[in-house]
Design an enzyme around this catalytic site. Structure first.
Site, PDB file in Angstrom:
ATOM      1  N   LEU A  88      31.089 -13.025  24.838  1.00 17.28           N
ATOM      2  CA  LEU A  88      29.478 -13.246  24.025  1.00 17.28           C
ATOM      3  C   LEU A  88      29.198 -11.712  23.563  1.00 17.28           C
ATOM      4  CD1 LEU A  88      28.319 -15.051  26.962  1.00 17.28           C
ATOM      5  CD2 LEU A  88      29.468 -15.733  25.202  1.00 17.28           C
ATOM      6  N   ILE A  91      30.691  -8.285  18.096  1.00 16.50           N
ATOM      7  CA  ILE A  91      32.133  -7.628  17.897  1.00 16.50           C
ATOM      8  C   ILE A  91      31.812  -6.200  16.729  1.00 16.50           C
ATOM      9  CG2 ILE A  91      34.836  -7.191  16.737  1.00 16.50           C
ATOM     10  CD1 ILE A  91      34.228  -8.830  19.201  1.00 16.50           C
ATOM     11  N   ASN A 105      37.702 -16.890  16.288  1.00 13.16           N
ATOM     12  CA  ASN A 105      36.517 -17.309  17.214  1.00 13.16           C
ATOM     13  C   ASN A 105      36.426 -18.568  17.772  1.00 13.16           C
ATOM     14  OD1 ASN A 105      35.087 -16.972  19.199  1.00 13.16           O
ATOM     15  ND2 ASN A 105      33.060 -17.242  17.550  1.00 13.16           N
ATOM     16  N   HIS A 107      34.061 -21.594  18.492  1.00 11.11           N
ATOM     17  CA  HIS A 107      32.432 -21.505  18.187  1.00 11.11           C
ATOM     18  C   HIS A 107      32.121 -23.270  18.925  1.00 11.11           C
ATOM     19  CE1 HIS A 107      28.113 -21.400  17.914  1.00 11.11           C
ATOM     20  NE2 HIS A 107      28.519 -22.149  17.207  1.00 11.11           N
TER      21      HIS A 107
END
Ligand code: GRF
Length: 191
Positions: A88, A91, A105, A107
């Site tokens: 969460l 980066i 990632n 999503h």
């Protein structure tokens, strides 16, 4: 034999995707999950790593403000790829620069819709439900310094039925995550 490609997983939550990745790569010939990191000391994801005898690390606010120590440790551990599985925090730009197109990632929606700051977990499914969307899905993408804007690697869709509600949508999306994420990570890493 060349050394295995070393993956670090970052996550903040229950770690169902991390657990799935750990299991997928447990006996893989070329890839291993070498490190699991979380910004939440109590997150279940760390327990999954410990159960699999994978070392863990907490990411602190100090790391977030200045990630040079974290970057040194990633270098020392020879980490080649980072996979975000429900992570969460943003980066930091320096970390993106250290791993160009080497951070992946997942999503829980069909980007570019329902992405960006604050769009995570149930907030995503609630927004999709409120908009009366007829479909949702997953997006697996590269990470750059902007939330949810890196190049898309893969998407999979599910249809939404009238009575699904946010929970029903989440259930369908999670099934897609479990079915696809490890395979897409594997094929991207081994490309
Ligand atoms: C997943 O829905 C993932 O797509 C999103 O955060 C959730 C993490 O769940 N980015 P878990 O920690 O893997 O169970």
């Amino acid at each position: 034999m060349s050394p295995k490609i070393r993956v670090a997983i970052f996550g903040s939550g229950t770690g169902s995707n991390a657990k799935n990745l750990i299991q997928h790569f447990a006996h893989h010939a070329n890839v291993e999950v070498s490190w699991v990191l979380s910004n939440k000391p109590q997150a279940l994801i760390l327990q999954h790593a410990t159960d699999a005898k994978i070392p863990t690390r907490i990411i602190t606010k100090e790391d977030q403000a200045n990630c040079s120590t974290l970057i040194s440790e990633l270098r020392e551990r020879k980490i080649d790829w980072i996979v975000l599985a429900g992570y969460l925090w943003k980066i930091p730009a320096e970390l993106c620069a250290e791993f160009p197109n080497k951070i992946i990632n997942i999503h829980p929606a069909l980007l570019p819709k329902y992405g960006g700051k604050g769009m995570y977990g149930h907030f995503v499914h609630e927004a999709v439900n409120a908009a009366n969307e007829k479909e949702s899905g997953i997006t697996i993408h590269f990470v750059n310094e902007h939330y949810d804007e890196g190049n898309i690697i893969f998407q999979a869709k599910c249809s939404i039925d009238e009575n699904d509600g946010p929970e029903g949508i989440e259930k369908k999306v999670r099934a897609l995550e479990i079915a696809h994420f490890p395979h897409i990570v594997e094929s991207t890493i081994l490309l």
